[in-house]
Design a protein around this motif. Sequence first.
Motif, PDB file in Angstrom:
ATOM      1  N   LEU A   1       0.846  -1.192   0.000  1.00 40.04           N
ATOM      2  CA  LEU A   1       0.000   0.000   0.000  1.00 40.04           C
ATOM      3  C   LEU A   1       0.882   1.243   0.000  1.00 40.04           C
ATOM      4  O   LEU A   1       1.972   1.242   0.582  1.00 40.04           O
ATOM      5  CB  LEU A   1      -0.917   0.026   1.235  1.00 40.04           C
ATOM      6  CG  LEU A   1      -1.959  -1.073   1.371  1.00 40.04           C
ATOM      7  CD1 LEU A   1      -2.777  -0.867   2.645  1.00 40.04           C
ATOM      8  CD2 LEU A   1      -2.885  -1.124   0.155  1.00 40.04           C
ATOM      9  N   PHE A   2       0.383   2.304  -0.638  1.00 44.45           N
ATOM     10  CA  PHE A   2       1.128   3.555  -0.717  1.00 44.45           C
ATOM     11  C   PHE A   2       0.256   4.703  -0.206  1.00 44.45           C
ATOM     12  O   PHE A   2      -0.966   4.706  -0.401  1.00 44.45           O
ATOM     13  CB  PHE A   2       1.561   3.846  -2.156  1.00 44.45           C
ATOM     14  CG  PHE A   2       2.639   2.919  -2.658  1.00 44.45           C
ATOM     15  CD1 PHE A   2       3.970   3.312  -2.653  1.00 44.45           C
ATOM     16  CD2 PHE A   2       2.316   1.644  -3.122  1.00 44.45           C
ATOM     17  CE1 PHE A   2       4.968   2.461  -3.108  1.00 44.45           C
ATOM     18  CE2 PHE A   2       3.310   0.785  -3.572  1.00 44.45           C
ATOM     19  CZ  PHE A   2       4.635   1.185  -3.561  1.00 44.45           C
ATOM     20  N   VAL A   3       0.922   5.643   0.442  1.00 43.74           N
ATOM     21  CA  VAL A   3       0.249   6.841   0.952  1.00 43.74           C
ATOM     22  C   VAL A   3       1.030   8.062   0.474  1.00 43.74           C
ATOM     23  O   VAL A   3       2.248   8.133   0.644  1.00 43.74           O
ATOM     24  CB  VAL A   3       0.183   6.845   2.488  1.00 43.74           C
ATOM     25  CG1 VAL A   3      -0.417   8.160   2.999  1.00 43.74           C
ATOM     26  CG2 VAL A   3      -0.623   5.655   3.005  1.00 43.74           C
ATOM     27  N   VAL A   4       0.336   9.006  -0.130  1.00 46.29           N
ATOM     28  CA  VAL A   4       0.952  10.273  -0.532  1.00 46.29           C
ATOM     29  C   VAL A   4       0.500  11.340   0.454  1.00 46.29           C
ATOM     30  O   VAL A   4      -0.704  11.525   0.672  1.00 46.29           O
ATOM     31  CB  VAL A   4       0.563  10.660  -1.968  1.00 46.29           C
ATOM     32  CG1 VAL A   4       0.979  12.105  -2.282  1.00 46.29           C
ATOM     33  CG2 VAL A   4       1.213   9.699  -2.970  1.00 46.29           C
ATOM     34  N   ALA A   5       1.456  12.016   1.067  1.00 44.76           N
ATOM     35  CA  ALA A   5       1.155  13.052   2.053  1.00 44.76           C
ATOM     36  C   ALA A   5       2.288  14.074   2.057  1.00 44.76           C
ATOM     37  O   ALA A   5       2.912  14.333   3.078  1.00 44.76           O
ATOM     38  CB  ALA A   5       0.972  12.437   3.441  1.00 44.76           C
ATOM     39  N   CYS A   6       2.550  14.660   0.906  1.00 45.75           N
ATOM     40  CA  CYS A   6       3.707  15.557   0.791  1.00 45.75           C
ATOM     41  C   CYS A   6       3.301  17.000   0.526  1.00 45.75           C
ATOM     42  O   CYS A   6       4.022  17.730  -0.148  1.00 45.75           O
ATOM     43  CB  CYS A   6       4.687  15.052  -0.258  1.00 45.75           C
ATOM     44  SG  CYS A   6       3.996  14.565  -1.846  1.00 45.75           S
ATOM     45  N   TYR A   7       2.126  17.408   1.064  1.00 46.48           N
ATOM     46  CA  TYR A   7       1.633  18.777   0.973  1.00 46.48           C
ATOM     47  C   TYR A   7       0.824  18.904  -0.315  1.00 46.48           C
ATOM     48  O   TYR A   7       1.169  18.363  -1.348  1.00 46.48           O
ATOM     49  CB  TYR A   7       2.786  19.773   0.996  1.00 46.48           C
ATOM     50  CG  TYR A   7       2.419  21.200   1.355  1.00 46.48           C
ATOM     51  CD1 TYR A   7       1.618  21.478   2.457  1.00 46.48           C
ATOM     52  CD2 TYR A   7       2.895  22.270   0.604  1.00 46.48           C
ATOM     53  CE1 TYR A   7       1.313  22.783   2.798  1.00 46.48           C
ATOM     54  CE2 TYR A   7       2.600  23.577   0.936  1.00 46.48           C
ATOM     55  CZ  TYR A   7       1.808  23.827   2.036  1.00 46.48           C
ATOM     56  OH  TYR A   7       1.508  25.119   2.365  1.00 46.48           O
ATOM     57  N   SER A   8      -0.273  19.630  -0.242  1.00 44.38           N
ATOM     58  CA  SER A   8      -1.250  19.652  -1.332  1.00 44.38           C
ATOM     59  C   SER A   8      -0.638  19.879  -2.707  1.00 44.38           C
ATOM     60  O   SER A   8      -0.931  19.152  -3.660  1.00 44.38           O
ATOM     61  CB  SER A   8      -2.300  20.735  -1.061  1.00 44.38           C
ATOM     62  OG  SER A   8      -3.184  20.329  -0.041  1.00 44.38           O
ATOM     63  N   ILE A   9       0.207  20.875  -2.822  1.00 47.12           N
ATOM     64  CA  ILE A   9       0.739  21.218  -4.142  1.00 47.12           C
ATOM     65  C   ILE A   9       1.651  20.126  -4.671  1.00 47.12           C
ATOM     66  O   ILE A   9       1.543  19.691  -5.824  1.00 47.12           O
ATOM     67  CB  ILE A   9       1.464  22.573  -4.082  1.00 47.12           C
ATOM     68  CG1 ILE A   9       0.445  23.679  -3.805  1.00 47.12           C
ATOM     69  CG2 ILE A   9       2.225  22.849  -5.373  1.00 47.12           C
ATOM     70  CD1 ILE A   9       1.043  25.007  -3.434  1.00 47.12           C
ATOM     71  N   GLU A  10       2.536  19.639  -3.809  1.00 47.78           N
ATOM     72  CA  GLU A  10       3.465  18.604  -4.255  1.00 47.78           C
ATOM     73  C   GLU A  10       2.784  17.246  -4.424  1.00 47.78           C
ATOM     74  O   GLU A  10       3.196  16.435  -5.254  1.00 47.78           O
ATOM     75  CB  GLU A  10       4.637  18.507  -3.280  1.00 47.78           C
ATOM     76  CG  GLU A  10       5.630  19.637  -3.427  1.00 47.78           C
ATOM     77  CD  GLU A  10       6.272  19.668  -4.811  1.00 47.78           C
ATOM     78  OE1 GLU A  10       7.042  18.743  -5.146  1.00 47.78           O
ATOM     79  OE2 GLU A  10       6.000  20.631  -5.572  1.00 47.78           O
ATOM     80  N   SER A  11       1.741  16.980  -3.663  1.00 45.27           N
ATOM     81  CA  SER A  11       1.000  15.721  -3.844  1.00 45.27           C
ATOM     82  C   SER A  11       0.328  15.703  -5.208  1.00 45.27           C
ATOM     83  O   SER A  11       0.367  14.701  -5.923  1.00 45.27           O
ATOM     84  CB  SER A  11      -0.041  15.551  -2.728  1.00 45.27           C
ATOM     85  OG  SER A  11       0.588  15.298  -1.489  1.00 45.27           O
TER      86      SER A  11
END
Length: 566
Positions: free
Chosen positions: A282-292
């Motif tokens: 499983l993967f989670v993206v949580a690198c700030y709205s713009i960078e996500s």
Amino acid sequence: MKSSKQFDICIVGSGAGAGPIAYELARAGFKVGVLEKGKWFKEEDFFKDEQLARHSVFRSQFKDERHTLEEPNGDGSWSSDTTSQFWGGNIVGGATNFMSAYFHRLKPQDFRLVSEYGAIKGANNVDWPISYDELEPYYAKVEQVVGVSGKVVNHPQLEPRSTKDFPFPPTAEHPVAQRFDIACKSLKLHPLPMARGILSIPFNGRLSCEYSGYCGNYGCHSGAKASSRAALLDSAVKTGHCEIVTQAKVYRLNTDESGNITSADYFDLADGDSSKRVTAKLFVVACYSIESARLLLSSTGVKHPNGIGNRYQQVGKNLHCCAGGTGHGVFKMDKLKELEAKQLKVRGPFFNRALQDWYEIDDSAVSGKPIKGGTLDFVFDPPSPTGATSSLKWQGDNLLWGTPLKQKIKSHFTQSKDFKFEVFCDWLTNDECYVSLDTQEKDRWGQNVAKVRAGFHPHDEKVAQYLVDRGVEVMKAMGAHKSWGNVFTQPTSNLVAGGCRFGDDPKTSVLDKNCRVHDCDNLYVTDGSFMPNGGSVTPTFTIYANAFRVADKMLERMRADVSLIS
């Protein structure tokens, strides 16, 4: 390409949307990997020095990467600024290291803007796919686990709570707060002690607040501030099931023929920018709205020709900042009683007061029906004697020096006291506020940088001006000898959310109600990207709460499906 590591869960980013996922899944025994572009700084790396706030060492470098920004000129044209950036913090824990930590919950009406207040022409308002009641237990969990100090008082806008009070007593209070309370009550208002994500007493190996004043924009020397690193990731790593991979700039998510994520590619900045690969279930993206949004748009594949989650061109859309403004009240010491002047000179304790009497505005002078309003937080700025002194060197267009400059500096620091209020209201989502890839500019690694178009809705200005005017009235009631306020329409460099809205319809949202990408079964987005609107408070508390909620959903799924365990 080196395939360097394998995890059960791979998380991109380490801020408020990442910390709860890593904390909960590592404690449950799953193998968690966190990929963070920045370095790991600890309490001893943060100093009470105004020259070391969000210092360049804690931020992404302009020479390496930046965001391009487009803003309206007011005549239908758009200006372009290629020197702007929206990086909240390029270190483990991200922007949570530098927040002021005003921890207000959203209110039930924030989850149903359209149902409560109706549609607004030109705005993309929607109701949330979950209710306040579904998120409430996780607000309570953040208060206990992350550490929130405060005191619940009854007031007309108090949201429902499952706990009677905050688990930690309020932080130390500045004497001027009493003056504020008296002034507000004379105006028939309801002053609130402000909850803070700052420990008032030691907890879980973290020390309590030192009351240095170096808080907002500064890293916390004691560990009292509820940063994702201090409050969650340190504990996650201690379980032995969580690894933080620092200086890992993720640039692509790879997918298989079914459209699911198989691996994440990153540049190892500590190893000559070599490209490495991480695999996970499983993967989670949580690198700030713009960078996500940028990462999803950059990750194309057979099933995702326009970027992951972008089947209906929704990735990057409905971005929003915090609308509002600021105001000031200046008190002249020589016009106050001796005790009043002495109280104003006290340094250290927080002012810690807020007003939410206008969270809903029911005033015929503004609208024929009730409309969503906002919050006023009354605060002291961090100490900044060098910056303040530098700004005093001008008298109009004339440069001061010698005795006149010395007298002006002395007067500023000894004869007056300035404190301010900050206004927070909804930045209405609209078609002219979004993230896309800049096809003209690339970063140091040859990747397209993010372009932010930051159009705002005129309704935001109307609400913000109303709230700023109320704040000035409060300052005058307190006896300020000079008071003023301003509305801003420029996007904030922090407090940005949206871009991967969650909802039930894939045609109008990127994520489902559990923050899983609609057309990618093993990818979640848990930073502020999920939020349809920001409410009328800072969003960090809600991002934390939602990430804890999503962590529970992921745990349920993983425990039910053995194929997701390495």
